[in-house]
Design a protein around this motif. Structure first.
Motif, PDB file in Angstrom:
ATOM      1  N   ARG A 224       0.816  -1.217   0.000  1.00  0.00           N
ATOM      2  CA  ARG A 224       0.000   0.000   0.000  1.00  0.00           C
ATOM      3  C   ARG A 224       0.850   1.268   0.000  1.00  0.00           C
ATOM      4  NH1 ARG A 224      -1.943  -4.736   0.817  1.00  0.00           N
ATOM      5  NH2 ARG A 224      -1.648  -4.694   3.054  1.00  0.00           N
ATOM      6  N   HIS A 225       2.024   1.229   0.580  1.00  0.00           N
ATOM      7  CA  HIS A 225       2.862   2.420   0.692  1.00  0.00           C
ATOM      8  C   HIS A 225       4.161   2.179  -0.069  1.00  0.00           C
ATOM      9  CE1 HIS A 225       0.089   3.934   3.691  1.00  0.00           C
ATOM     10  NE2 HIS A 225       0.190   2.796   4.343  1.00  0.00           N
ATOM     11  N   ARG A 226       4.421   3.034  -1.073  1.00  0.00           N
ATOM     12  CA  ARG A 226       5.557   2.805  -1.944  1.00  0.00           C
ATOM     13  C   ARG A 226       6.895   2.926  -1.225  1.00  0.00           C
ATOM     14  NH1 ARG A 226       3.879  -0.245  -4.251  1.00  0.00           N
ATOM     15  NH2 ARG A 226       5.539  -0.209  -5.783  1.00  0.00           N
ATOM     16  N   ARG A 227       7.046   3.936  -0.437  1.00  0.00           N
ATOM     17  CA  ARG A 227       8.356   4.182   0.175  1.00  0.00           C
ATOM     18  C   ARG A 227       8.765   3.028   1.095  1.00  0.00           C
ATOM     19  NH1 ARG A 227      11.181   8.873   0.354  1.00  0.00           N
ATOM     20  NH2 ARG A 227       9.370  10.004  -0.438  1.00  0.00           N
ATOM     21  N   SER A 228       7.848   2.592   1.958  1.00  0.00           N
ATOM     22  CA  SER A 228       8.176   1.499   2.874  1.00  0.00           C
ATOM     23  C   SER A 228       8.432   0.201   2.109  1.00  0.00           C
ATOM     24  CB  SER A 228       7.041   1.303   3.884  1.00  0.00           C
ATOM     25  OG  SER A 228       5.820   1.005   3.209  1.00  0.00           O
ATOM     26  N   ALA A 229       7.657  -0.045   1.046  1.00  0.00           N
ATOM     27  CA  ALA A 229       7.835  -1.270   0.272  1.00  0.00           C
ATOM     28  C   ALA A 229       9.212  -1.307  -0.385  1.00  0.00           C
ATOM     29  CB  ALA A 229       6.740  -1.378  -0.786  1.00  0.00           C
ATOM     30  N   LEU A 230       9.605  -0.203  -0.994  1.00  0.00           N
ATOM     31  CA  LEU A 230      10.887  -0.179  -1.687  1.00  0.00           C
ATOM     32  C   LEU A 230      12.062  -0.235  -0.711  1.00  0.00           C
ATOM     33  CD1 LEU A 230      10.004   2.411  -4.433  1.00  0.00           C
ATOM     34  CD2 LEU A 230      10.334  -0.034  -4.702  1.00  0.00           C
ATOM     35  N   LEU A 231      11.918   0.369   0.451  1.00  0.00           N
ATOM     36  CA  LEU A 231      12.967   0.272   1.453  1.00  0.00           C
ATOM     37  C   LEU A 231      13.139  -1.165   1.924  1.00  0.00           C
ATOM     38  CD1 LEU A 231      12.347   3.482   3.626  1.00  0.00           C
ATOM     39  CD2 LEU A 231      14.259   3.039   2.059  1.00  0.00           C
ATOM     40  N   VAL A 232      12.022  -1.868   2.124  1.00  0.00           N
ATOM     41  CA  VAL A 232      12.093  -3.257   2.593  1.00  0.00           C
ATOM     42  C   VAL A 232      12.743  -4.158   1.552  1.00  0.00           C
ATOM     43  CG1 VAL A 232      10.702  -5.271   3.187  1.00  0.00           C
ATOM     44  CG2 VAL A 232      10.191  -3.063   4.219  1.00  0.00           C
ATOM     45  N   VAL A 233      12.254  -4.080   0.292  1.00  0.00           N
ATOM     46  CA  VAL A 233      12.796  -4.989  -0.728  1.00  0.00           C
ATOM     47  C   VAL A 233      14.246  -4.629  -1.073  1.00  0.00           C
ATOM     48  CG1 VAL A 233      10.532  -5.520  -1.684  1.00  0.00           C
ATOM     49  CG2 VAL A 233      11.807  -3.582  -2.597  1.00  0.00           C
ATOM     50  N   ALA A 234      14.584  -3.336  -1.015  1.00  0.00           N
ATOM     51  CA  ALA A 234      15.977  -2.958  -1.246  1.00  0.00           C
ATOM     52  C   ALA A 234      16.869  -3.523  -0.142  1.00  0.00           C
ATOM     53  CB  ALA A 234      16.106  -1.442  -1.311  1.00  0.00           C
ATOM     54  N   GLY A 235      16.395  -3.466   1.086  1.00  0.00           N
ATOM     55  CA  GLY A 235      17.157  -4.049   2.195  1.00  0.00           C
ATOM     56  C   GLY A 235      17.320  -5.546   2.046  1.00  0.00           C
ATOM     57  N   ILE A 236      16.246  -6.232   1.610  1.00  0.00           N
ATOM     58  CA  ILE A 236      16.340  -7.676   1.394  1.00  0.00           C
ATOM     59  C   ILE A 236      17.361  -7.990   0.302  1.00  0.00           C
ATOM     60  CG2 ILE A 236      15.062  -9.678   0.539  1.00  0.00           C
ATOM     61  CD1 ILE A 236      12.571  -8.526   1.885  1.00  0.00           C
ATOM     62  N   THR A 237      17.314  -7.207  -0.787  1.00  0.00           N
ATOM     63  CA  THR A 237      18.237  -7.452  -1.895  1.00  0.00           C
ATOM     64  C   THR A 237      19.687  -7.261  -1.471  1.00  0.00           C
ATOM     65  OG1 THR A 237      16.557  -6.739  -3.492  1.00  0.00           O
ATOM     66  CG2 THR A 237      18.843  -6.750  -4.243  1.00  0.00           C
ATOM     67  N   VAL A 238      19.975  -6.180  -0.765  1.00  0.00           N
ATOM     68  CA  VAL A 238      21.344  -5.923  -0.301  1.00  0.00           C
ATOM     69  C   VAL A 238      21.802  -7.027   0.659  1.00  0.00           C
ATOM     70  CG1 VAL A 238      22.790  -4.348   1.048  1.00  0.00           C
ATOM     71  CG2 VAL A 238      21.176  -3.447  -0.646  1.00  0.00           C
ATOM     72  N   PHE A 239      20.906  -7.446   1.560  1.00  0.00           N
ATOM     73  CA  PHE A 239      21.269  -8.500   2.511  1.00  0.00           C
ATOM     74  C   PHE A 239      21.592  -9.806   1.798  1.00  0.00           C
ATOM     75  CE2 PHE A 239      19.837 -12.164   5.039  1.00  0.00           C
ATOM     76  CZ  PHE A 239      20.719 -12.077   6.104  1.00  0.00           C
ATOM     77  N   MET A 240      20.767 -10.149   0.796  1.00  0.00           N
ATOM     78  CA  MET A 240      20.998 -11.399   0.089  1.00  0.00           C
ATOM     79  C   MET A 240      22.289 -11.357  -0.716  1.00  0.00           C
ATOM     80  SD  MET A 240      18.824 -13.517   0.986  1.00  0.00           S
ATOM     81  CE  MET A 240      17.297 -13.557   1.939  1.00  0.00           C
ATOM     82  N   LEU A 241      22.577 -10.229  -1.347  1.00  0.00           N
ATOM     83  CA  LEU A 241      23.828 -10.119  -2.101  1.00  0.00           C
ATOM     84  C   LEU A 241      25.039 -10.201  -1.170  1.00  0.00           C
ATOM     85  CD1 LEU A 241      22.893  -7.334  -4.698  1.00  0.00           C
ATOM     86  CD2 LEU A 241      23.106  -9.798  -5.098  1.00  0.00           C
ATOM     87  N   LEU A 242      24.957  -9.587   0.011  1.00  0.00           N
ATOM     88  CA  LEU A 242      26.043  -9.699   0.981  1.00  0.00           C
ATOM     89  C   LEU A 242      26.193 -11.130   1.468  1.00  0.00           C
ATOM     90  CD1 LEU A 242      25.475  -6.452   3.092  1.00  0.00           C
ATOM     91  CD2 LEU A 242      27.258  -6.868   1.387  1.00  0.00           C
ATOM     92  N   TRP A 243      25.073 -11.805   1.608  1.00  0.00           N
ATOM     93  CA  TRP A 243      25.134 -13.205   2.049  1.00  0.00           C
ATOM     94  C   TRP A 243      25.820 -14.075   1.000  1.00  0.00           C
ATOM     95  CZ3 TRP A 243      20.934 -17.195   1.056  1.00  0.00           C
ATOM     96  CH2 TRP A 243      21.239 -18.412   1.671  1.00  0.00           C
ATOM     97  N   VAL A 244      25.492 -13.831  -0.274  1.00  0.00           N
ATOM     98  CA  VAL A 244      26.146 -14.577  -1.355  1.00  0.00           C
ATOM     99  C   VAL A 244      27.642 -14.305  -1.352  1.00  0.00           C
ATOM    100  CG1 VAL A 244      26.334 -14.813  -3.866  1.00  0.00           C
ATOM    101  CG2 VAL A 244      24.082 -14.698  -2.793  1.00  0.00           C
ATOM    102  N   GLY A 245      28.015 -13.037  -1.186  1.00  0.00           N
ATOM    103  CA  GLY A 245      29.449 -12.713  -1.126  1.00  0.00           C
ATOM    104  C   GLY A 245      30.136 -13.367   0.055  1.00  0.00           C
ATOM    105  N   TRP A 246      29.441 -13.420   1.172  1.00  0.00           N
ATOM    106  CA  TRP A 246      30.014 -14.069   2.365  1.00  0.00           C
ATOM    107  C   TRP A 246      30.228 -15.554   2.134  1.00  0.00           C
ATOM    108  CZ3 TRP A 246      27.638 -17.783   5.560  1.00  0.00           C
ATOM    109  CH2 TRP A 246      28.315 -18.089   6.736  1.00  0.00           C
ATOM    110  N   GLN A 247      29.260 -16.205   1.480  1.00  0.00           N
ATOM    111  CA  GLN A 247      29.401 -17.625   1.183  1.00  0.00           C
ATOM    112  C   GLN A 247      30.588 -17.890   0.270  1.00  0.00           C
ATOM    113  OE1 GLN A 247      25.407 -18.619  -0.312  1.00  0.00           O
ATOM    114  NE2 GLN A 247      25.193 -20.019   1.421  1.00  0.00           N
ATOM    115  N   LEU A 248      30.746 -16.996  -0.716  1.00  0.00           N
ATOM    116  CA  LEU A 248      31.861 -17.196  -1.642  1.00  0.00           C
ATOM    117  C   LEU A 248      33.207 -16.964  -0.968  1.00  0.00           C
ATOM    118  CD1 LEU A 248      30.445 -15.476  -4.853  1.00  0.00           C
ATOM    119  CD2 LEU A 248      30.743 -17.933  -4.466  1.00  0.00           C
ATOM    120  N   ALA A 249      33.241 -15.943  -0.088  1.00  0.00           N
ATOM    121  CA  ALA A 249      34.517 -15.561   0.506  1.00  0.00           C
ATOM    122  C   ALA A 249      34.917 -16.462   1.670  1.00  0.00           C
ATOM    123  CB  ALA A 249      34.453 -14.107   0.974  1.00  0.00           C
TER     124      ALA A 249
END
Length: 458
Positions: free
Chosen positions: A128-153
């Protein structure tokens, strides 16, 4: 002057509609949602067992029922993806992380990968709210990419990839380490960012459909309002017509009755003639009243058509009088005992017969009401009616005008309701005409109405 180029942040904010206050309506959980959740759970378990039949699935030593529970719990999140999109997105991210750490091959199954993609998509598309939705999914995306990097490293992933590449004799442009890291990051970046972009496109499409529906509803409401206004306008027009018809004929009947009473004993022939005119005038009045009342009864049915017009309404009425009929009206009044003269002033022969019927009817009714008012409220003995029509000839504005002059004074005890003059002004205003009503400086009374003529009015 060329417009200033928009900044990247402004373009991104516009695409994601950060400041848009539209909220996508939330539909209740339906049978379809449960079918999607249960069906996807069954498909996910089936694909898991099909994969187990082909190759060994490493699940950290977890029993099969735990693997099934992990698969089904992720798939069942789809039931609430539209009602609680942000919550489902966060739960799906947590599910991906926990299962990925404990049972990575279960997390990598096609069904669960589809679940995670849809969860992120839904968090953007249904929030329902664009700003909160985009902040949440952006945070999820950054967290997942960091997790992938951590697994590789730190998880030994790079070492395993390097050993496998050397064993297979890889000879690409890049080293196995660079190739592995770049490939994994690109795949995950496309996966998460793709889900966000597709979700935003779906949200914008829903917003556009909602706006089109609102516009359609507004147009429908305006059309209904116009129909109702057309009905009201037609009723007011009929009320004015009825007032003019009744007033005119009653005035004529009153004059004829008075004349017949005065000569009844001495000149019976003249009395009989006056009574005959009374009979004719009353029949004419009844006929016109029936026509108007018939139109009033049928007006609701007529209003159901696509727009109520004078032409459509006229199909249920007798032909309306025009300026060409004004001479007969004056002659009738003159025959009733009031010395009435009719004058036509025009810049070309027959110009008054070419005036548009709607304007001609308006001027005719105004003259009719003015003559009736003279009979009811004035001591006048003579009346002059002028019709002036000036076509457009390059020398000035074209117009049609009616003027009624008398030589009387207001008769005591006969003040009217004022509806007659109000009707004159309303008729003139409907054609952007000017009105001059009042006593004359040299005695008598004047009613003058001028209506401008356009190209379609002649």
């Amino acid at each position: 002057m060329p417009s200033a180029r928009r900044s990247l942040s402004t373009s991104v904010g516009d695409f994601f509609a950060i400041d848009d206050d539209w909220e996508r309506p939330t539909a209740p959980i339906s049978r379809r949602d449960w079918v999607v959740g249960v069906g996807l759970s069954l498909v996910a378990v089936l694909l898991l067992e099909l994969g187990r039949s082909v190759t060994e699935i490493q699940a950290g030593g977890q029993p099969h029922w735990v693997q099934w529970a992990a698969t089904v719990s992720g798939a069942m999140l789809m039931v609430w993806r539209r009602q609680h999109p942000i919550l489902v997105g966060c739960l799906a991210a947590a599910h991906m992380f926990i299962v990925g750490v404990t049972m990575p091959m279960i997390m990598g199954q096609l069904a669960l990968q589809a679940v995670y993609f849809v969860a992120i998509y839904a968090a953007v598309a249904y929030a329902r709210h664009r700003r909160s939705a985009l902040l949440v999914v952006a945070g999820i995306t950054v967290f997942m990419l960091l997790w992938v990097g951590w697994q590789l490293a730190l998880g030994g992933g790079i070492a395993e990839i390097t050993e496998d590449a050397r064993a297979d004799g890889a000879d690409g442009w890049f080293s196995p380490t660079v190739g592995a890291v770049a490939t994994m990051l690109a795949i995950n970046l496309v996966y998460f960012v793709g889900a966000i972009l597709v979700g935003q496109i779906a949200w914008r499409g829903a917003r556009q459909r909602a706006r089109l529906e609102d516009q359609a509803s507004t147009i429908t409401a305006q059309a209904e309002d116009l129909k109702r206004r057309a009905v009201v306008d037609e009723r007011l027009r009929i009320a004015r017509e009825l007032h003019d018809v009744v007033g005119h004929h009653v005035a004529v009947i009153g004059i004829q009755a008075g004349a017949a009473r005065r000569v009844l004993d001495k000149r019976p022939a003249e009395a009989a003639k006056a009574l005959g005119q009374i009979e004719e005038s009353s029949r004419d009045a009844v006929s016109q009243m029936r026509s108007l009342l018939g139109t009033l009864r049928d007006i609701e049915a007529t209003a159901e058509l696509d727009g109520l017009t004078d032409d459509a309404a006229a199909t249920s009425r007798s032909p309306e009088p025009t300026l060409a009929d004004l001479a007969d009206l004056v002659a009738e009044r003159d025959a009733a005992g009031m010395h009435t003269a009719y004058h036509v002033v025009e810049n070309r022969q027959g110009a008054h017969t070419s005036v548009a019927p709607s304007i001609g009817l308006t001027l005719y009714r105004i003259a009719q009401e003015a003559l009736a008012n003279i009979t009811r409220h004035s001591t006048a003995t003579t009346t002059d009616v002028f019709t002036r029509v000036i076509d457009a000839n390059g020398s000035g504005q074209a117009y049609a005008e009616i003027e009624v002059l008398d030589n009387g004074r207001p008769r005591s005890g006969t003040s009217g309701s004022g509806l007659g003059q109000l009707g004159m002004r309303e008729r003139a205003a409907s054609h952007k005409g000017t009105v001059d009503i009042g006593p004359r400086p040299m005695g008598g009374y004047r009613v003058r109405v001028r209506i401008p003529l356009g190209e379609n009015d002649v």
